[in-house]
Scaffold this active site. Structure first.
Site, mmCIF file in Angstrom:
data_model
loop_
_atom_site.group_PDB
_atom_site.id
_atom_site.type_symbol
_atom_site.label_atom_id
_atom_site.label_comp_id
_atom_site.label_asym_id
_atom_site.label_seq_id
_atom_site.Cartn_x
_atom_site.Cartn_y
_atom_site.Cartn_z
ATOM 1 N N LYS A 264 0.833 -1.199 0.000
ATOM 2 C CA LYS A 264 0.000 0.000 0.000
ATOM 3 C C LYS A 264 0.873 1.257 0.000
ATOM 4 C CE LYS A 264 -3.835 -1.926 2.711
ATOM 5 N NZ LYS A 264 -4.926 -1.656 1.758
ATOM 6 N N ARG A 338 -10.614 -11.299 1.440
ATOM 7 C CA ARG A 338 -11.436 -12.352 0.840
ATOM 8 C C ARG A 338 -10.741 -13.709 0.918
ATOM 9 N NH1 ARG A 338 -11.550 -9.223 -4.751
ATOM 10 N NH2 ARG A 338 -11.373 -7.554 -3.196
#
Length: 483
Positions: A264, A338
């Site tokens: 990130k 996920r």
């Protein structure tokens, strides 16, 4: 040596109910806004009182010390006013102490006769949560009011306050867990804390990395493989006698998210201590459901891992085998939520055979773009369950907007080298939900994407800067409606 961390769970103030005002106790007065713009605002001791929701004025003299506006009488206005009043009272208390005055620890206010059960609930939530604060400091904590006495002769008020207090405690615990810095909050810390705070009616089982390896939790192990803080699976079980329905809750528990090798940007990475807000909401909800004694069986799973960067981190291009055997083509290691939730969903459904499945996660930045920072994204395979979630949220002051599971994008989830693609083409929030649906075995399922409302940079309503605790109250209220 003083522990620099605030207590978990936070000690919220006490709400008492009395049938009359007491002399010598500081008093707050609640007033409604004028019915139309032609009516002059109320003036007390030279202080102009607008009556707008959340407008709190400190008044000199021997009468009420604070006058708080209720707005047009909607329950949401009561919650906003309760929160603003709690902040104003604590500010006055700090000012008194700083000026050498005597600290007061109790405040009283009289409920309007027209206040309904919804009004009492929202006012209580605001009073309890508006003064919440989380700060790691070497200084002594600032003084805060300890008791608010609601004056009402209505015999229904004590039970309403008790239930609202349980809902507020769920929100506050969610905030506590999400706000805890990640140099403390490892997967093991989250698991140990969940076991400590769950309460006597909740059974907690913590699965370590050896068990996860033996059982084939490939998603959790892949995401947690880059950290020297190994992952955990947290199981919470509430099994009241006579319960005919079984709700499975799954919450994302990424205790810190660097993005992994798909790292990130640095600017927002510090916020990733709250990337387990979905897992925190699930833990807090089960605790509250048990405390309220709701007649529904609830099993909760929180796959907890730290997504880090190292030589053992999983890679774009990897194919990961989940619990149950399905495989995922990895394209972006920052889509880690996920991956861990897929394992937990399959395990929970196969192991516990629930009637309903609901998951909560700070899953996609796309939902922040779609719905902003105050509304949660609701995806569901079942219309009735979707309606129950939205209605539950509305009753407890959490807004949800149902998003479509667009079947045209479902084919994009199919993999070329594995069974499914981790980040299929298409709108990010929708395709992430479609990915998770692949692991739900066709059961009634709802996916709550809380990436937007899980954090806040400023005060609004009962929310303060930091983790908001969003979704915990909805999950408790949903369990009540299913029961």
């Amino acid at each position: 040596m003083r522990n620099p961390l605030p207590p978990v769970p936070t000690n919220l103030l006490d709400i008492e109910v009395a049938d009359s005002l007491r002399r010598g106790v500081p008093t707050a007065r609640l007033v409604a806004a004028p019915d139309n713009d032609d009516v002059e605002p109320l003036e007390i001791e030279g202080v102009r009182i607008t009556g707008k929701a959340g407008d709190v004025q400190t008044v000199p003299g021997d009468g009420p010390r604070w006058v708080a506006g209720l707005g047009d009488g909607e329950p949401k206005g009561y919650r906003k006013t309760g929160a603003a009043l709690a902040r104003a009272i604590n500010a006055s208390l700090a000012e008194d102490v700083d000026n050498g005055g005597k600290a007061f620890r109790a405040v009283q206010l009289e409920l309007p006769e027209e206040a309904s059960g919804e009004h009492v609930t929202d006012l209580t939530l605001g009073l309890l949560l508006g003064g919440y604060r989380y700060q790691v400091s070497g200084d002594d904590p600032k003084p805060s009011v300890r008791t608010v006495r609601l004056v009402s002769a209505d015999p229904a008020v004590p039970a309403l306050v008790e239930r609202a207090t349980a809902l507020a405690a769920a929100t506050a615990l969610t905030r506590d867990l999400a706000n805890t810095p990640s140099n403390v909050k490892t997967p093991a810390w989250l698991a140990d804390t969940a076991a400590r705070v769950a309460g006597p009616r909740v059974e907690v089982t913590v699965r370590d990395e050896k068990w996860l390896t033996t059982q084939g939790f490939g998603g959790v192990l892949a995401v947690g493989g880059g950290s020297d803080r190994p992952p955990r699976l947290i199981e919470l079980a509430y099994r009241p006698s006579g319960a005919s329905r079984h709700l499975l809750l799954v919450g994302k528990g990424i205790t810190f998210d660097t993005g992994g090798l798909s790292i990130k940007p640095a600017d927002g990475m510090h916020l990733m201590r709250t990337d387990m807000a979905g897992g925190a909401a699930v833990i807090a909800a089960v605790r509250a459901i048990a405390a309220l004694g709701l007649p529904i069986r609830v099993t909760a799973l929180v796959p907890a891992a730290e997504n880090h960067v190292s030589g053992s981190a999983y890679r774009p291009g990897d194919i990961v085998r989940h619990y149950g055997g399905k495989t995922t083509e990895v394209a972006n290691t920052d889509a880690e939520g996920r991956m861990v939730m897929a394992d937990a969903l399959v395990y929970g459904i196969k192991r516990f055979s629930p009637d309903y499945v609901v998951d909560a996660a700070t899953l996609t930045g796309a939902m922040k773009v779609s719905l902003g920072l105050r509304t949660g994204g609701l995806f569901a395979s079942d219309d009735a369950l979707a309606a129950l979630v939205a209605e539950a949220g509305a009753r407890v002051g959490e807004a949800w907007w149902r998003m479509p599971l667009v079947e045209d994008y479902a084919e994009n989830v199919r993999g070329e080298f594995g069974d499914v693609r981790q980040t299929p083409a298409g709108p990010g929030g929708i395709t992430a939900a479609l990915f998770l649906r692949e692991f739900t075995a066709g059961l009634p399922w709802a996916h709550l994407d809380i990436a937007g409302p899980a954090r806040s940079e400023k005060n609004y309503d009962d929310v303060v800067p930091g983790a908001t605790g969003f979704a915990a109250r909805t999950l408790v209220e949903l369990a009540a409606s299913l029961a």
